[in-house]
Design an enzyme around this catalytic site. Sequence first.
Site, mmCIF file in Angstrom:
data_model
loop_
_atom_site.group_PDB
_atom_site.id
_atom_site.type_symbol
_atom_site.label_atom_id
_atom_site.label_comp_id
_atom_site.label_asym_id
_atom_site.label_seq_id
_atom_site.Cartn_x
_atom_site.Cartn_y
_atom_site.Cartn_z
ATOM 1 N N GLY A 15 -54.255 5.467 81.463
ATOM 2 C CA GLY A 15 -54.950 4.581 82.391
ATOM 3 C C GLY A 15 -55.548 5.318 83.565
ATOM 4 O O GLY A 15 -55.971 4.700 84.542
ATOM 5 N N THR A 16 -55.584 6.655 83.471
ATOM 6 C CA THR A 16 -56.099 7.468 84.575
ATOM 7 C C THR A 16 -57.236 8.397 84.155
ATOM 8 O O THR A 16 -57.711 9.177 84.979
ATOM 9 C CB THR A 16 -54.981 8.323 85.202
ATOM 10 N N GLU A 20 -53.057 6.428 69.742
ATOM 11 C CA GLU A 20 -54.362 6.388 69.082
ATOM 12 C C GLU A 20 -54.297 5.592 67.779
ATOM 13 O O GLU A 20 -55.214 4.822 67.476
ATOM 14 C CB GLU A 20 -54.842 7.816 68.839
#
Length: 190
Positions: free
Chosen positions: A95-96, A157
Site C-alpha cells: 500500500g506504499t 500476486e
Amino acid sequence: MATTTTADALGLIGDELQDLIATVRDADQAPFERALDLFADAERVFVHGAGRSGLALRMTAMRLMHLGLDVHVVGEVTTPAIQRGDLLLVASGSGTTGSIVQAARTASEVGARVLAVSTTDDSPLSEVAAATLVLPAATKTDRSGTASAQYAGSLFEQGVALLGDALFHALWQRSGHSADDLWPRHANLE
C-alpha cells in the site's frame, strides 16, 4: 537443505491459497460488495499495478473487457486520461508503492474513484481508496516466511489474480449475460 519436488511446491502453494481464500471468505464482505458497486457505477475502468501485481491486474482487465466494460491498462500508449466517473483498480501489497499511490491520488483529485487491493487497509493507498480489498499475504519485502513460505509476495500476486477472477465472476453473474454473449469480445487476432 531438503529436496523439494514440484508436487511438494504445488501442495504448499495450494494450501496457502486455500487459507487465503478461507480468510477472505470469512472476512467482512462489505468492502467486496462495495467493490462490485464501484464497477457497476464506473463509466470506465483503469487498472494499474507494478511488477507481477500489474500482470495479475492485466488478466482482470481482459475479463472485464469480455464483460463489456470500457477498460484501460495504465501505461499503454492508448490509455486516455482518467476523469470523474471512472474507476482506478490498483494493487500494491504494501500500500506504499510510490507510483501506485501517486496514480491513486491523481485519480482521486480528478474525481475518479479508487479501488485498492493490498495486504493492509492501513496505508497511504487505503487513505485514498473508496474501498480496499485486503488479501492476507506477505508483501514482497517480507522474507520472514511467517505469512507465506513463497518468495517475494507470490501469494499476494496469486491472490490478486484469483480475486480479479472472483470479481469478474460475480459481476458476470449479476449481468445476466451468457458465456455466448461475452464470446464475441474475445480476442480474434491471436
